[in-house]
Design a protein around this motif. Structure first.
Motif, PDB file in Angstrom:
ATOM      1  N   PHE A  45       0.834  -1.205   0.000  1.00 14.55           N
ATOM      2  CA  PHE A  45       0.000   0.000   0.000  1.00 14.55           C
ATOM      3  C   PHE A  45       0.869   1.255   0.000  1.00 14.55           C
ATOM      4  O   PHE A  45       0.534   2.253  -0.653  1.00 14.55           O
ATOM      5  N   TYR A  46       1.981   1.232   0.727  1.00 16.44           N
ATOM      6  CA  TYR A  46       2.834   2.420   0.846  1.00 16.44           C
ATOM      7  C   TYR A  46       4.077   2.379  -0.045  1.00 16.44           C
ATOM      8  O   TYR A  46       4.966   3.206   0.116  1.00 16.44           O
ATOM      9  N   SER A  53       4.028  11.814  -3.264  1.00 13.51           N
ATOM     10  CA  SER A  53       3.795  12.466  -1.977  1.00 13.51           C
ATOM     11  C   SER A  53       2.817  11.659  -1.139  1.00 13.51           C
ATOM     12  O   SER A  53       2.105  10.791  -1.646  1.00 13.51           O
ATOM     13  N   LEU A  54       2.787  11.970   0.156  1.00 14.16           N
ATOM     14  CA  LEU A  54       1.856  11.358   1.100  1.00 14.16           C
ATOM     15  C   LEU A  54       0.954  12.436   1.676  1.00 14.16           C
ATOM     16  O   LEU A  54       1.422  13.542   1.992  1.00 14.16           O
ATOM     17  N   ARG A  66      -5.773  18.372   6.396  1.00 14.54           N
ATOM     18  CA  ARG A  66      -4.956  17.502   5.557  1.00 14.54           C
ATOM     19  C   ARG A  66      -3.856  18.325   4.897  1.00 14.54           C
ATOM     20  O   ARG A  66      -4.063  19.467   4.504  1.00 14.54           O
ATOM     21  N   ARG A  67      -2.673  17.719   4.786  1.00 18.49           N
ATOM     22  CA  ARG A  67      -1.586  18.338   4.037  1.00 18.49           C
ATOM     23  C   ARG A  67      -0.839  17.258   3.270  1.00 18.49           C
ATOM     24  O   ARG A  67      -0.715  16.128   3.725  1.00 18.49           O
ATOM     25  N   ILE A 105       0.433   8.828  13.220  1.00 18.33           N
ATOM     26  CA  ILE A 105      -0.163   9.819  12.324  1.00 18.33           C
ATOM     27  C   ILE A 105      -0.957   9.080  11.258  1.00 18.33           C
ATOM     28  O   ILE A 105      -0.524   8.034  10.754  1.00 18.33           O
ATOM     29  N   GLU A 106      -2.118   9.616  10.895  1.00 13.40           N
ATOM     30  CA  GLU A 106      -2.902   9.059   9.802  1.00 13.40           C
ATOM     31  C   GLU A 106      -2.262   9.460   8.471  1.00 13.40           C
ATOM     32  O   GLU A 106      -2.065  10.648   8.206  1.00 13.40           O
ATOM     33  N   VAL A 107      -1.951   8.459   7.664  1.00 11.78           N
ATOM     34  CA  VAL A 107      -1.231   8.687   6.417  1.00 11.78           C
ATOM     35  C   VAL A 107      -1.964   8.013   5.266  1.00 11.78           C
ATOM     36  O   VAL A 107      -2.373   6.848   5.369  1.00 11.78           O
ATOM     37  N   GLY A 108      -2.147   8.753   4.165  1.00  9.47           N
ATOM     38  CA  GLY A 108      -2.783   8.206   2.977  1.00  9.47           C
ATOM     39  C   GLY A 108      -1.782   7.531   2.065  1.00  9.47           C
ATOM     40  O   GLY A 108      -0.570   7.523   2.308  1.00  9.47           O
ATOM     41  N   ALA A 109      -2.288   6.967   0.982  1.00  9.97           N
ATOM     42  CA  ALA A 109      -1.439   6.260   0.016  1.00  9.97           C
ATOM     43  C   ALA A 109      -0.579   7.243  -0.771  1.00  9.97           C
ATOM     44  O   ALA A 109      -0.958   8.406  -0.962  1.00  9.97           O
TER      45      ALA A 109
END
Length: 364
Positions: A45-46, A53-54, A66-67, A105-109
């Motif tokens: 996934f990562y 970018s994440l 969100r950033r 920390i919540e991190v997106g793909a």
């Protein structure tokens, strides 16, 4: 302009996972590199391509923030992002001054198309300023390690003390020798040569192209920095006859593009002209009536809160969609290339519906 993207695994772009912070390295007074510990079951996934970018997510006083931060690590290593303190920045202040190893920390793909092809060697010139070095560092280290490419990095900063990743760049130079040409340009600190003193503006870039880099010998140009530097570089390269398909860009800041707080509230009923909008994400379609005077992303989030986004300023490209049916008008666009727009892509955060019916596909 077009960008060749290294293939990355397919995944749910809207999903977030809580990742443990493995390390916070202070790069200089106002910048850090944050490394995340990814469990084995989330490794695919990562998995990121160089230059991607994440998106990080947190809640502040009941408001979701969100950033998007660029990955600075080479391909194959743990995801690591570079963060520079922004005056008054809710997210950057927290990351630079408060976050420590062991926090979650919540991190997106990983997302983004600002990425070179690691399947072939070439001559690459990377032009960066300030924190624009983050994706460029990932690209340079990955190209040098995985291909026989040669890389020239033109890196602009105010002073030597504000250079992010100075030691890592020096290590890359020591490791790869003549395959990496490293040029530091400082605007507020005199160098031995006037050529390397000043801002990376149009005049300075023109001088560098006339002395350090021969444009005809370059396969790809990668530009990352503030809006003025990127547009100056585009113009100078065009003046030197460089074709648009060899120029790739990414902005890390655009004046006035700071995202608004994402408050949780119910939107009022649609008033005035409206459009029947079908949104496709992760193979699931949702149809809704949305106002024509509000960007698709903002109004559709009432029905689909899982829609991917980061900056909402037309910069990061996280909310890219294919317009499959109907038409939209984009208010601003700093993320998509002309070729992508011609192919039917748009930014949901900037797209106003202009037809009675509209279908946008986040999966394309």
């Amino acid at each position: 302009m077009s960008t060749t993207v290294t293939e990355a695994p397919a995944r749910n772009r809207a999903a977030f996972h809580r990742l443990r912070v493995a390390d916070v390295e202070h790069l200089c007074d106002d910048a850090v590199a944050v490394t995340f510990d990814v469990p084995d079951h989330l490794a695919d996934f990562y998995a990121f391509a160089p230059g991607q970018s994440l998106t990080l997510r947190r809640e502040v006083d009941g408001v979701e923030q969100r950033r998007s931060y660029s990955v600075c690590a080479p391909v194959g290593e743990a995801p690591r992002v570079g963060v520079r303190l922004v005056s008054g920045g809710v997210f950057s202040t927290w990351l630079v001054k408060e976050v420590q190893a062991g926090d979650e920390i919540e991190v997106g793909a990983p997302t983004g198309r600002f990425s070179p092809d690691l399947g072939r060697a070439g001559r690459h010139v990377l032009v960066a300023a300030g924190s624009g070095i983050s994706p460029v560092l990932s690209m340079a280290s990955s190209l040098l390690a995985r291909t026989d490419s040669t890389v020239t990095l033109l890196y602009g900063n105010r002073r030597s003390a504000s250079v992010m990743f100075a030691d890592e760049l020096a290590d890359l130079k020591d490791r790869y020798g003549a395959r990496l040409e490293l040029v530091h340009v400082l605007s507020r600190e005199p160098r031995e040569s006037e050529l390397f003193t000043g801002r990376l503006d149009a005049d300075k870039l023109d001088q560098l192209l006339s002395t350090v880099v021969a444009p005809d010998a370059v396969d790809h140009w990668w530009l990352c920095g503030p809006y003025g530097m990127v547009t100056d570089a585009q113009q100078i390269l065009a003046d030197h006859g460089v074709e648009g398909e060899r120029i790739h860009q990414e902005l890390f800041f655009v004046e006035g593009a700071e995202p608004p707080p994402q408050a949780r509230h119910e939107e009022p009923e649609v008033e005035g002209p409206s459009t029947e909008v079908t949104v496709v994400l992760d193979g699931r379609s949702s149809t809704m009536t949305l106002p024509q005077g509000v960007p698709v992303l903002d109004s559709a989030q009432r029905y689909r809160p899982d829609l991917p986004f980061a900056c909402k300023g037309g910069v990061c490209g996280t909310c890219r969609v294919m317009v499959c049916d109907g038409e939209v008008k984009m208010r601003r666009n700093y993320a998509l290339t002309p070729a992508e727009v011609d192919a039917g892509y748009a930014l949901a955060c900037q797209s106003l519906p202009t037809t009675d019916g509209l279908t946008v596909d986040f999966d394309s």
